[in-house]
Design a protein around this motif. Structure first.
Motif, PDB file in Angstrom:
ATOM      1  N   PHE A 100      29.198  20.069  10.803  1.00  0.00           N
ATOM      2  CA  PHE A 100      29.949  21.208  11.336  1.00  0.00           C
ATOM      3  C   PHE A 100      29.414  22.514  10.765  1.00  0.00           C
ATOM      4  O   PHE A 100      29.128  23.468  11.497  1.00  0.00           O
ATOM      5  N   ARG A 101      29.251  22.558   9.445  1.00  0.00           N
ATOM      6  CA  ARG A 101      28.792  23.782   8.801  1.00  0.00           C
ATOM      7  C   ARG A 101      27.352  24.120   9.206  1.00  0.00           C
ATOM      8  O   ARG A 101      27.025  25.257   9.499  1.00  0.00           O
ATOM      9  N   GLY A 102      26.503  23.097   9.216  1.00  0.00           N
ATOM     10  CA  GLY A 102      25.115  23.334   9.600  1.00  0.00           C
ATOM     11  C   GLY A 102      24.990  23.760  11.047  1.00  0.00           C
ATOM     12  O   GLY A 102      24.258  24.704  11.375  1.00  0.00           O
ATOM     13  N   GLY A 103      25.718  23.073  11.943  1.00  0.00           N
ATOM     14  CA  GLY A 103      25.644  23.414  13.356  1.00  0.00           C
ATOM     15  C   GLY A 103      26.183  24.794  13.646  1.00  0.00           C
ATOM     16  O   GLY A 103      25.588  25.562  14.412  1.00  0.00           O
ATOM     17  N   LEU A 104      27.314  25.132  13.037  1.00  0.00           N
ATOM     18  CA  LEU A 104      27.913  26.441  13.255  1.00  0.00           C
ATOM     19  C   LEU A 104      27.010  27.553  12.730  1.00  0.00           C
ATOM     20  O   LEU A 104      26.888  28.618  13.344  1.00  0.00           O
ATOM     21  N   THR A 105      26.352  27.286  11.603  1.00  0.00           N
ATOM     22  CA  THR A 105      25.439  28.278  11.046  1.00  0.00           C
ATOM     23  C   THR A 105      24.259  28.506  11.983  1.00  0.00           C
ATOM     24  O   THR A 105      23.853  29.653  12.241  1.00  0.00           O
ATOM     25  N   ALA A 106      23.689  27.428  12.507  1.00  0.00           N
ATOM     26  CA  ALA A 106      22.546  27.547  13.416  1.00  0.00           C
ATOM     27  C   ALA A 106      22.928  28.299  14.689  1.00  0.00           C
ATOM     28  O   ALA A 106      22.186  29.181  15.154  1.00  0.00           O
ATOM     29  N   ILE A 107      24.077  27.970  15.248  1.00  0.00           N
ATOM     30  CA  ILE A 107      24.531  28.663  16.465  1.00  0.00           C
ATOM     31  C   ILE A 107      24.767  30.138  16.168  1.00  0.00           C
ATOM     32  O   ILE A 107      24.370  31.026  16.932  1.00  0.00           O
ATOM     33  N   GLY A 108      25.419  30.422  15.052  1.00  0.00           N
ATOM     34  CA  GLY A 108      25.686  31.806  14.684  1.00  0.00           C
ATOM     35  C   GLY A 108      24.418  32.603  14.470  1.00  0.00           C
ATOM     36  O   GLY A 108      24.338  33.779  14.843  1.00  0.00           O
ATOM     37  N   ALA A 109      23.402  31.954  13.867  1.00  0.00           N
ATOM     38  CA  ALA A 109      22.142  32.653  13.617  1.00  0.00           C
ATOM     39  C   ALA A 109      21.461  33.052  14.910  1.00  0.00           C
ATOM     40  O   ALA A 109      20.861  34.136  15.011  1.00  0.00           O
ATOM     41  N   VAL A 110      21.549  32.199  15.937  1.00  0.00           N
ATOM     42  CA  VAL A 110      20.960  32.525  17.233  1.00  0.00           C
ATOM     43  C   VAL A 110      21.771  33.621  17.930  1.00  0.00           C
ATOM     44  O   VAL A 110      21.215  34.591  18.464  1.00  0.00           O
ATOM     45  N   LEU A 111      23.085  33.488  17.912  1.00  0.00           N
ATOM     46  CA  LEU A 111      23.935  34.488  18.559  1.00  0.00           C
ATOM     47  C   LEU A 111      23.782  35.861  17.919  1.00  0.00           C
ATOM     48  O   LEU A 111      23.894  36.894  18.604  1.00  0.00           O
ATOM     49  N   ALA A 112      23.521  35.881  16.616  1.00  0.00           N
ATOM     50  CA  ALA A 112      23.393  37.163  15.918  1.00  0.00           C
ATOM     51  C   ALA A 112      22.258  38.005  16.465  1.00  0.00           C
ATOM     52  O   ALA A 112      22.264  39.238  16.344  1.00  0.00           O
TER      53      ALA A 112
END
Length: 311
Positions: A285-297
């Motif tokens: 969850f933490r890894g996936g959310l971080t990866a998605i957030g990094a792209v959205l940023a």
């Protein structure tokens, strides 16, 4: 040799202050609200040029538990190390001048330290930017250990930690030459030398995220970690690829929380995944959310990123 003064109270709260006028009043109010009242607080002004000295003087005038001090050195490490000779409390509780304590923090810590084997304790924190407090840290069930610290430090901030005064003296305090991650280096020495640090699964403090703060300087944090890794190596510990990936994930999440430049989170995420995919996604969850957030940023305007990712 450090001389430890006679204890006259249960806790000494150590508050380093530098140009903290915008937040210090709220921080002190959270100390005033503590349900456990046997404490003193050292308000250590490190050369502020704003209204911080005035706020400190007002606190000292209204409550004798507050004491005003000036550090002999420079920076938060030297300020916190003043507790070695100035604190009168049996237990030290650190609090940065922009963070907040939950009202029951010292009460819960007092209970935890009834166990004589406990040298230090910490709990969960909530990340906030002055208004929002949506995201909370998690704590492990086991005692704090060096391998854990070489990944994502669950203590998160010194405002989350209490330690016995006598134990802090044995460790010699913080390394004043380290500006970033000085707390991590000290924690590694603390637990590597056999001192037991436990987690309390309760929300105890609020950690203020700030894009202009020391912890927002992500490259400097990464460089400062080298001193902590060096300290760990002296005790026979070296980070593996998975632990390095977890640390890079932590930095990427910090980049998102502090609304850092849009590329930083993605750069750190990519480095973490390349270092060890299993490590980066060890918490899916933490890894996936971080990866998605990094792209959205990369595509979201900064004000929108601030709303979505600030704690």
């Amino acid at each position: 040799m450090t001389t430890v003064p006679a204890y006259t109270c249960r806790f000494t709260i150590v508050v380093p202050c530098w140009n903290a006028a915008a937040t210090l009043r709220e921080t002190l109010a959270s100390l005033d609200a503590q349900t456990f009242t046997d404490w003193e607080a050292l308000l250590i002004d490190d050369g502020s040029t704003d209204a911080t000295p005035t706020l400190i003087a007002e606190a000292v005038a209204r409550d004798p538990r507050y004491r005003a001090l000036r550090p002999t050195g420079k920076g938060p490490s030297d300020a916190r190390n003043m507790a070695l000779r100035e604190a009168r409390g049996e237990i030290l509780s650190f609090c940065d001048a922009d963070d907040l304590f939950e009202p029951n923090k010292l009460a819960l810590m007092n209970t935890a330290f009834q166990d004589a084997s406990v040298a230090g304790a910490y709990g969960r924190i909530a990340f906030f930017d002055g208004a929002r407090s949506r995201t909370q840290s998690s704590v492990p069930k086991e005692d704090l250990g060096v391998p854990m610290l070489l990944g994502e430090n669950p203590v998160c901030t010194m405002s989350n930690l209490c330690v016995r005064h006598s134990v802090f003296a044995v460790t010699g305090g913080f390394d004043g030459n380290i500006v970033h991650n000085e707390d991590l280096e000290w924690l590694i020495r603390l637990v590597a030398e056999g001192h037991r640090v436990i987690a309390i699964d309760e929300l105890l403090a609020y950690y203020r995220t700030c894009a202009a703060g020391l912890s927002a300087d992500l490259d400097a944090m990464r460089a400062g970690r080298a001193a902590a890794v060096k300290a760990a190596a002296e005790y026979g510990y070296r980070p593996n690829a998975a632990q390095e990936a977890v640390y890079l994930r932590y930095l990427a999440r910090r980049a998102l929380r502090t609304n850092a430049p849009s590329h930083q989170a993605l750069r750190l995420t990519a480095a973490g995944v390349l270092k060890s995919p299993l490590g980066f996604f060890s918490d899916p969850f933490r890894g996936g959310l971080t990866a998605i957030g990094a792209v959205l940023a990369l595509v979201l305007p900064r004000p929108v990123r601030a709303i979505l990712f600030a704690a």
